[in-house]
Scaffold this motif. Sequence first.
Motif, PDB file in Angstrom:
ATOM      1  N   GLU A  63       0.832  -1.216   0.000  1.00 29.94           N
ATOM      2  CA  GLU A  63       0.000   0.000   0.000  1.00 29.94           C
ATOM      3  C   GLU A  63       0.860   1.256   0.000  1.00 29.94           C
ATOM      4  O   GLU A  63       0.548   2.240  -0.691  1.00 29.94           O
ATOM      5  CB  GLU A  63      -0.933  -0.016   1.214  1.00 29.94           C
ATOM      6  N   MET A  83       0.196  -4.094  -6.373  1.00 29.16           N
ATOM      7  CA  MET A  83      -1.186  -4.543  -6.178  1.00 29.16           C
ATOM      8  C   MET A  83      -1.302  -6.063  -6.268  1.00 29.16           C
ATOM      9  O   MET A  83      -2.004  -6.691  -5.473  1.00 29.16           O
ATOM     10  CB  MET A  83      -2.094  -3.886  -7.227  1.00 29.16           C
ATOM     11  N   LYS A 101     -10.031  -8.825  -5.488  1.00 26.54           N
ATOM     12  CA  LYS A 101     -10.158  -7.376  -5.711  1.00 26.54           C
ATOM     13  C   LYS A 101      -8.794  -6.749  -6.022  1.00 26.54           C
ATOM     14  O   LYS A 101      -8.682  -5.885  -6.906  1.00 26.54           O
ATOM     15  CB  LYS A 101     -10.769  -6.709  -4.475  1.00 26.54           C
ATOM     16  N   TRP A 102      -7.759  -7.192  -5.314  1.00 20.58           N
ATOM     17  CA  TRP A 102      -6.418  -6.653  -5.565  1.00 20.58           C
ATOM     18  C   TRP A 102      -5.904  -7.077  -6.939  1.00 20.58           C
ATOM     19  O   TRP A 102      -5.271  -6.280  -7.648  1.00 20.58           O
ATOM     20  CB  TRP A 102      -5.445  -7.098  -4.471  1.00 20.58           C
ATOM     21  N   GLN A 104      -7.723  -7.703  -9.531  1.00 22.47           N
ATOM     22  CA  GLN A 104      -8.479  -6.924 -10.525  1.00 22.47           C
ATOM     23  C   GLN A 104      -7.959  -5.488 -10.596  1.00 22.47           C
ATOM     24  O   GLN A 104      -7.886  -4.909 -11.691  1.00 22.47           O
ATOM     25  CB  GLN A 104      -9.971  -6.957 -10.172  1.00 22.47           C
ATOM     26  N   ARG A 105      -7.609  -4.938  -9.453  1.00 24.22           N
ATOM     27  CA  ARG A 105      -7.010  -3.590  -9.454  1.00 24.22           C
ATOM     28  C   ARG A 105      -5.693  -3.584 -10.212  1.00 24.22           C
ATOM     29  O   ARG A 105      -5.416  -2.666 -10.990  1.00 24.22           O
ATOM     30  CB  ARG A 105      -6.774  -3.122  -8.015  1.00 24.22           C
ATOM     31  N   SER A 106      -4.900  -4.625  -9.987  1.00 26.65           N
ATOM     32  CA  SER A 106      -3.612  -4.730 -10.671  1.00 26.65           C
ATOM     33  C   SER A 106      -3.802  -4.807 -12.183  1.00 26.65           C
ATOM     34  O   SER A 106      -3.096  -4.136 -12.949  1.00 26.65           O
ATOM     35  CB  SER A 106      -2.855  -5.962 -10.169  1.00 26.65           C
ATOM     36  N   SER A 108      -6.201  -3.614 -13.867  1.00 29.97           N
ATOM     37  CA  SER A 108      -6.668  -2.329 -14.407  1.00 29.97           C
ATOM     38  C   SER A 108      -5.490  -1.398 -14.694  1.00 29.97           C
ATOM     39  O   SER A 108      -5.608  -0.462 -15.482  1.00 29.97           O
ATOM     40  CB  SER A 108      -7.641  -1.660 -13.422  1.00 29.97           C
ATOM     41  N   GLU A 109      -4.337  -1.675 -14.042  1.00 31.35           N
ATOM     42  CA  GLU A 109      -3.123  -0.891 -14.298  1.00 31.35           C
ATOM     43  C   GLU A 109      -2.323  -1.487 -15.454  1.00 31.35           C
ATOM     44  O   GLU A 109      -1.811  -0.773 -16.311  1.00 31.35           O
ATOM     45  CB  GLU A 109      -2.235  -0.870 -13.038  1.00 31.35           C
TER      46      GLU A 109
END
Length: 320
Positions: A63, A83, A101-102, A104-106, A108-109
């Motif tokens: 984080e 992430m 969720k993490w 998926q966030r990764s 998205s980058e």
Amino acid sequence: MSEAAIAEKDLGNAAYKQKDFETAHVHYDKAIELDASNITFYNNKAAVYFEEKKYDECITFCEKAIEVGRETRADYKLIAKAMSRAGNAFQKKEDLHTALKWFQRSLSEYRDPELVKKTKELEKNLKEAERLAYINPEIAQEEKNKGNDYFKKGDYPTAMKHYNEAVKRDPENAILYSNRAACLTKLMEFQRALEDCETCIRRDPKFVKGYIRKATCLVAMKEWSKAQRAYEDALQVDPHNEEAREGVRTCLRSNDEDPEKAKEHSLADPEVQEILRDPGMRMILEQMSNDPGAVREHLKNPEIFSKLMKLRDAGVIQMR
């Protein structure tokens, strides 16, 4: 970028490779002290915590790496890396929903191909776990009983809702598919009813009512030859079943009423058409017409036997 900080990072990397995690921490801490704006130092320290199985500390530094990366507009791949590592840590902690969720966030980058595969696998596993967690035979029985009550009242749409829930709660129970098939037949949804009958039979090949419900559905569709076959299958399970015996007689009478029309209907079946287009099957049929005794040899081949039975049921050939 501080050369001294990079030197400390390199020393930390060397210690990490040797699995000297304590020394690696010392050097990464020094690198951060010399240059607190480099996302890589935080990522590397998170990696050490991950290897030490200190997953909460790993997540904290992931984080922090993201925070520093955003502030300094770091390469999106480095932010994605932080992430995905946080996701790995949550996965190790068996907090799979947070891990997803993490991931998926990764993605998205940066859509790392390996992480895409890992995420899909995790989604699949979570979905299956949720399905299994939902299974409860006792609740399934309650829902079936409610469905039966509404079925008896003639409220078939409401009965369907309860049968659907029963199947979700106990998907291996053959009886539930049989009940739902009966309801679907009442609702004139014959194709779906047939699918449930087939599932019922696969779940329990000895459950005679599955065959009879299948036949009932086929009768409603005026598929007399197929219905007769289903009744005959029921008699294979229970030779004394009077409903199946009467069903066979009914199908024979119905077929005899207009055999040419029944044959014409059967010939429209795509599966029958495909069999008749097969050069090998045409040769076998010609041989059988010239030498009726040849059929016995062909019946030994399961695939040919299945096709011949299909043609027999369609009224294309006669077999005794």
